[in-house]
Design a protein around this motif. Structure first.
Motif: not given
Length: 427
Positions: A403-412
């Motif tokens: 998974a893309d770290p930026e996507h993970l951060a956005a979801g969080a």
């Protein structure tokens, strides 16, 4: 006493999680059970699972959280609110994995919840309602059956005694495994036994499918979960010698069964966009090169967004089975073995996630979960919703899961603000 509870301070406006810290937590957790191919093998209630639980609990205690462990081993890390009489606003998922699992399935939802707590502490944000992060026991079902065991006991889908008595292939029961790793808790495990209900429950998760990536979209606003009906199908003919038996006189169970297997796909295609149909497991008897198969057993997995659709698919399968018996010299038995009803998530929570994605400037689309998650069970006891983020190539339950770290951060970040909207902040 929560000696880390911060004084009232900063405003929640513009608050954002630390994406690098979230990523590092995921990478640190992934070291427990790390595989050579970059994945994770950490089966439920093994020694490695115990170490992962210890690490999560230590991280939460460092943030001033209290820890509650119930009788099925579910962990609840609680950050106190200014009104602890209010039901907690909760989030979470699981940290057990498949034998060839990845770093993100389940783990992301738990670490995102931890990051919410770390962010609130870092910025001195107090909430009116308490915040809880949950680790549910044996979600994957790789070592013990049934799947989603901890959340299933919590909502009384099955009894605590039944769950504790389940054994793995070595004969080790859930009760013994919990005791061995030190997670046989004493708190009530089910709502009927007095376990607290949540004021709301959110679960962040990688999609485990290709829809978001295909649409180049960051946030999946999960409106509900597909219902599921699973079947064991047995087609019985007669085994006989492959040489002396003419084609016209054969009772070939496999030849007949393949027609029904193809019908499973046709039925799913006729019930789009939500219909799913899968034949995932096939056993041929006697499975010999020069013997005409006398019996074939296979599984059918049907999924749909509403029960009417599922029932229509069920009826079509049974009609196809009846027709097969008329067209071929075989008998067919169809047995339903699993039923999960379709779940619609709470509209007000779904709206909060959708609004959070818009405020964060994240692309988003409404999506239905095709997989089972702990949230599906919890939805029967509290308002519930889920947040999906893309995973590379839609691949999950695989060591190459990514998974893309930026996507993970956005979801969080969407999770953070959705939880704050429900918990209320104190200025």
């Amino acid at each position: 006493m929560n000696d880390r509870l911060p004084a009232a301070g900063a405003s929640a406006s513009g608050l954002a999680i630390d994406g690098s810290r979230l990523w590092q937590s995921l990478m640190d957790l992934a070291q427990l059970g790390a595989t050579a191919k970059g994945g994770v093998c950490r089966l439920a209630l093994t020694e490695l699972d115990g170490k992962a639980r210890d690490l999560f609990a230590a991280w939460c205690r460092a943030e001033g959280c209290s820890i509650r462990i119930d009788q099925i081993g579910n962990i609840f890390a609680r950050r106190a609110g200014t009104r602890d009489d209010l039901p907690a606003i909760a989030t979470g998922s699981h940290i057990d994995t498949q034998p060839t699992g990845g770093k993100f399935d389940g783990n992301y939802g738990v670490m995102a919840g931890l990051e919410v707590i770390r962010t609130l502490n870092q910025h001195n944000i107090r909430t009116e309602a308490p915040i809880e992060v949950c680790v549910w026991t044996n979600e994957e079902g790789s070592r013990f059956v049934p799947v989603m065991m901890g959340s299933g006991v919590y909502v009384d889908a099955f009894t605590l005694d039944h769950a504790l008595s389940r054994a793995d292939h070595d004969g080790i029961t859930v009760a013994k495994a919990l005791a061995d790793i030190g997670y046989a808790g004493d708190a009530p495990a089910s709502v009927s036994a007095g376990a607290p209900r949540f004021g709301a429950y959110f679960e962040a998760h990688i999609e485990q499918g290709p829809v978001l990536e295909d649409a180049d979209t960051t946030i999946g606003v999960v409106t509900g979960a597909l219902g599921q009906r699973w079947y064991d199908v047995t087609v019985t003919g007669m085994e006989s010698h492959a040489g002396p038996t003419p084609m016209r006189l054969r009772k070939d169970a496999l030849f007949a069964a393949t027609h029904l297997m193809q019908k499973v796909v046709e039925i799913a295609l006729a019930h789009q966009p939500d219909g799913r149909g899968t034949v995932g497991c096939v056993h041929v008897y006697p499975n010999s090169r020069n013997v005409i198969p006398g019996k074939v057993s296979f599984t059918v997995d049907f999924r749909h967004g509403n029960d009417d659709g599922l029932l229509a698919m069920d009826a079509a399968l049974r009609a196809a089975a009846d027709l097969l018996q008329k067209d071929f010299p075989v008998s067919v038995a169809v047995e339903q073995v699993v039923y999960f009803e379709p779940v619609a998530f709470a509209p007000e929570l779904v709206d909060a996630i959708r609004g959070g994605a818009e405020r964060a400037g994240c692309s988003h689309l409404d999506i239905v979960s095709g997989a089972g998650h702990d949230a599906v069970y919890v939805a029967g006891t509290a308002p519930t919703a889920m947040i999906f983020v893309p995973c590379k190539d839609g691949i999950s339950h695989n060591e190459i899961e990514d998974a893309d770290p930026e996507h993970l951060a956005a979801g969080a970040n969407v999770l953070l603000h959705a939880m704050l909207a429900r918990a209320g902040t104190v200025s």
